[in-house]
Write an enzyme that holds these catalytic residues in place. Structure first.
Site, PDB file in Angstrom:
ATOM      1  CG  ASN A 206     -24.281  19.748 -23.061  1.00  0.00           C
ATOM      2  OD1 ASN A 206     -24.704  19.982 -24.180  1.00  0.00           O
ATOM      3  ND2 ASN A 206     -25.036  19.843 -21.970  1.00  0.00           N
ATOM      4  CG  ASP A 275     -26.297  13.758 -15.760  1.00  0.00           C
ATOM      5  OD1 ASP A 275     -27.504  13.919 -16.003  1.00  0.00           O
ATOM      6  OD2 ASP A 275     -25.553  13.004 -16.428  1.00  0.00           O
ATOM      7  CE  LYS A 285     -12.537  37.042 -14.875  1.00  0.00           C
ATOM      8  NZ  LYS A 285     -11.536  37.911 -15.409  1.00  0.00           N
ATOM      9  CG  PHE A 318     -33.365  12.703 -27.832  1.00  0.00           C
ATOM     10  CD1 PHE A 318     -34.660  13.194 -27.793  1.00  0.00           C
ATOM     11  CD2 PHE A 318     -32.734  12.577 -29.059  1.00  0.00           C
ATOM     12  CE1 PHE A 318     -35.322  13.549 -28.958  1.00  0.00           C
ATOM     13  CE2 PHE A 318     -33.384  12.934 -30.233  1.00  0.00           C
ATOM     14  CZ  PHE A 318     -34.675  13.418 -30.189  1.00  0.00           C
ATOM     15  CE  LYS A 332     -29.247   7.280 -20.049  1.00  0.00           C
ATOM     16  NZ  LYS A 332     -28.335   7.951 -20.959  1.00  0.00           N
ATOM     17  CE  LYS A 336     -33.255   9.544 -17.789  1.00  0.00           C
ATOM     18  NZ  LYS A 336     -32.776  10.879 -17.465  1.00  0.00           N
TER      19      LYS A 336
HETATM   20  N1  CTP Z   1     -32.643  14.278 -18.726  1.00  0.00           N
HETATM   21  C1  CTP Z   1     -33.430  14.896 -17.765  1.00  0.00           C
HETATM   22  N2  CTP Z   1     -32.844  15.399 -16.646  1.00  0.00           N
HETATM   23  C2  CTP Z   1     -31.538  15.230 -16.401  1.00  0.00           C
HETATM   24  C3  CTP Z   1     -30.728  14.565 -17.355  1.00  0.00           C
HETATM   25  C4  CTP Z   1     -31.327  14.108 -18.508  1.00  0.00           C
HETATM   26  O1  CTP Z   1     -34.632  15.017 -17.965  1.00  0.00           O
HETATM   27  N3  CTP Z   1     -30.994  15.713 -15.289  1.00  0.00           N
HETATM   28  C5  CTP Z   1     -33.288  13.767 -19.935  1.00  0.00           C
HETATM   29  C6  CTP Z   1     -32.619  14.182 -21.240  1.00  0.00           C
HETATM   30  O2  CTP Z   1     -33.196  15.361 -21.759  1.00  0.00           O
HETATM   31  C7  CTP Z   1     -32.908  12.993 -22.158  1.00  0.00           C
HETATM   32  C8  CTP Z   1     -32.928  11.818 -21.191  1.00  0.00           C
HETATM   33  O3  CTP Z   1     -33.158  12.367 -19.900  1.00  0.00           O
HETATM   34  O4  CTP Z   1     -34.144  13.071 -22.788  1.00  0.00           O
HETATM   35  C9  CTP Z   1     -31.641  11.034 -21.167  1.00  0.00           C
HETATM   36  O5  CTP Z   1     -30.544  11.902 -21.004  1.00  0.00           O
HETATM   37  P1  CTP Z   1     -29.049  11.364 -20.882  1.00  0.00           P
HETATM   38  O6  CTP Z   1     -28.127  12.494 -20.676  1.00  0.00           O
HETATM   39  O7  CTP Z   1     -28.790  10.407 -22.011  1.00  0.00           O
HETATM   40  O8  CTP Z   1     -29.174  10.443 -19.598  1.00  0.00           O
HETATM   41  P2  CTP Z   1     -28.955  10.680 -18.060  1.00  0.00           P
HETATM   42  O9  CTP Z   1     -30.258  10.401 -17.364  1.00  0.00           O
HETATM   43  O10 CTP Z   1     -28.351  12.007 -17.808  1.00  0.00           O
HETATM   44  O11 CTP Z   1     -27.964   9.507 -17.690  1.00  0.00           O
HETATM   45  P3  CTP Z   1     -26.381   9.372 -17.969  1.00  0.00           P
HETATM   46  O12 CTP Z   1     -25.850  10.774 -18.208  1.00  0.00           O
HETATM   47  O13 CTP Z   1     -25.875   8.764 -16.748  1.00  0.00           O
HETATM   48  O14 CTP Z   1     -26.264   8.496 -19.187  1.00  0.00           O
END
Ligand code: CTP
Length: 388
Positions: A206, A275, A285, A318, A332, A336
């Protein structure tokens, strides 16, 4: 109130970098006065420093102007920091032995706080036991040595002795003046974007640069905290002074966090964690002829959700969002089990991912703060203010 910096400039070819240091300090709002030795004036005219620094540049102990004020005493008591850059072997030797034979060394003798020496000289001069002894003794007296970098020197030798870069010197000054309100706190920060391998040369990633996480780590360190960073893929260097643990995937990041989270008071989860990972990942490869045309994905663990937070710990996450910003972030925050969530609008290209700037909203269980567009370093300070 703006701090006063007395800059002592000694003779050395690296003096050109110090002109840039003055310009940067000026932009940061410091009050500056400059003393140049005779040798320094052989390299650069005082007028250069006077013009860039918009300040007084003194070169002589005895001059035609007024002597009603005892200048070296006055300058020494005016300064909040006496910075010497470049600091030559000769001037360090004189200051270590209390010799006061010019305006700069007389000021040093009259100055009763720590002097910051930015070391710059030829490698052999630096390695000479006399210089090493002077450096050691100055440090023992409580002075600050900004050690040199290694690289190609003006004398065509590759080795130690290169004056630190202007931004590095300015950072040392900022660190010196920074309030140490996070002393004794242990902070774990994550930074960058995780990488999920498809094969040894391809991956899903990303746009996260790591700048936000590293800004938090840097400021926390400057403010006295003990900082560990777990870094996924970043496009910038990890700041000095912090422990840096490198990982690639979300699984690796989860393992490194859960192995050590107990020891920390704070977790600041600035990393962009993928995710999903690749379920049909290959060890070799993938060739065109392999007819590999479908990526199968499986969900990564949600790291924050998987952690057991004890009652004294504070976790900050974040939220990268493009729509329904506040609503999604609040969801979130509660799902979380976070104390605060820093909401980022990643739909705008001039802020957020990869930019040096950001505009965030910090959401707590009961409060919400809007932070206007600011540098990531300033935003880092505001996030850290929540936990001081
Ligand atoms: N995060 C995490 N583990 C994951 C994904 C995200 O701990 N597998 C943490 C990120 O580091 C951040 C927070 O969760 O502090 C929110 O991340 P974000 O990408 O905004 O949210 P997601 O939970 O991945 O939800 P979505 O992508 O569906 O918005």
């Amino acid at each position: 109130m703006n701090k006063n910096i007395l800059l002592g400039v000694t003779g050395g070819v690296a003096i050109y970098k110090v002109v840039d240091v003055v310009s940067r300090l000026k932009k940061l709002g410091y009050n500056i006065k400059i003393i140049m030795t005779d040798s320094a004036c052989e390299f650069v005219s005082p007028m250069t420093f006077e013009t860039i620094g918009k300040c007084d540049v003194k070169t002589k102990m005895f001059h035609e102007g007024s002597h009603k004020i005892v200048e070296h005493i006055d300058l020494a008591s005016w300064a909040d920091l006496f910075l010497i850059a470049p600091a030559s072997a000769n001037t360090m030797a004189k200051i270590n032995h209390g010799i006061a034979d010019n305006l700069l060394t007389s000021c040093a003798l009259a100055y009763d706080k720590k002097i910051m020496f930015c070391v710059s000289m030829n490698t052999n001069m630096l390695n000479n036991p006399a210089t090493q002894k002077n450096i050691r003794e100055l440090e023992e007296k409580g002075h600050i040595m900004v050690s040199s970098n290694s690289g190609l020197l003006a004398c065509n030798v590759v080795g130690d002795g290169r004056l630190k870069e202007p931004w590095e010197i300015v950072e040392e000054v900022e660190k010196y003046f920074c309030k140490k309100d996070l002393t004794g706190k242990k902070i774990l920060v994550t930074a960058g974007g995780t990488v999920e391998r498809i094969d040894p040369v391809r991956y899903i990633g990303n746009d996260s640069s790591g700048k936000m996480g590293y800004s938090i780590a840097k400021k926390a360190y400057m403010r006295g905290a003990e900082v560990t960073v777990i870094s996924a893929k970043t496009s910038v260097e990890c700041p000095d002074g912090v422990e840096n643990i490198k990982v690639e995937s979300a699984d690796e990041m989860q393992k490194e966090i859960s192995n050590r989270i107990e020891k920390f008071d704070y977790l600041i989860m600035a990393a962009a964690v993928s995710d999903f990972k690749v379920a049909n990942k290959r060890d070799k490869k993938i060739k065109k002829s392999d007819n590999f045309n479908t990526l199968e994905l499986k969900e990564n663990p949600d790291i924050l959700k998987s952690l057991h937070k004890n009652e004294n710990q504070i976790f900050i996450g974040f939220a990268a969002e493009t729509n329904n910003l506040i609503e999604n972030a609040k969801k979130k925050l509660s799902e979380k089990n976070l104390d605060y969530i820093v909401l980022n609008d990643v739909s705008k290209s001039d802020i957020g991912f990869n930019s040096d700037y950001n505009k965030v909203t910090i959401i707590g269980k009961e409060d919400i703060f809007e932070i206007e567009k600011e540098s990531k370093l300033n935003i880092a300070d505001k996030i850290l203010d929540l936990i001081k």
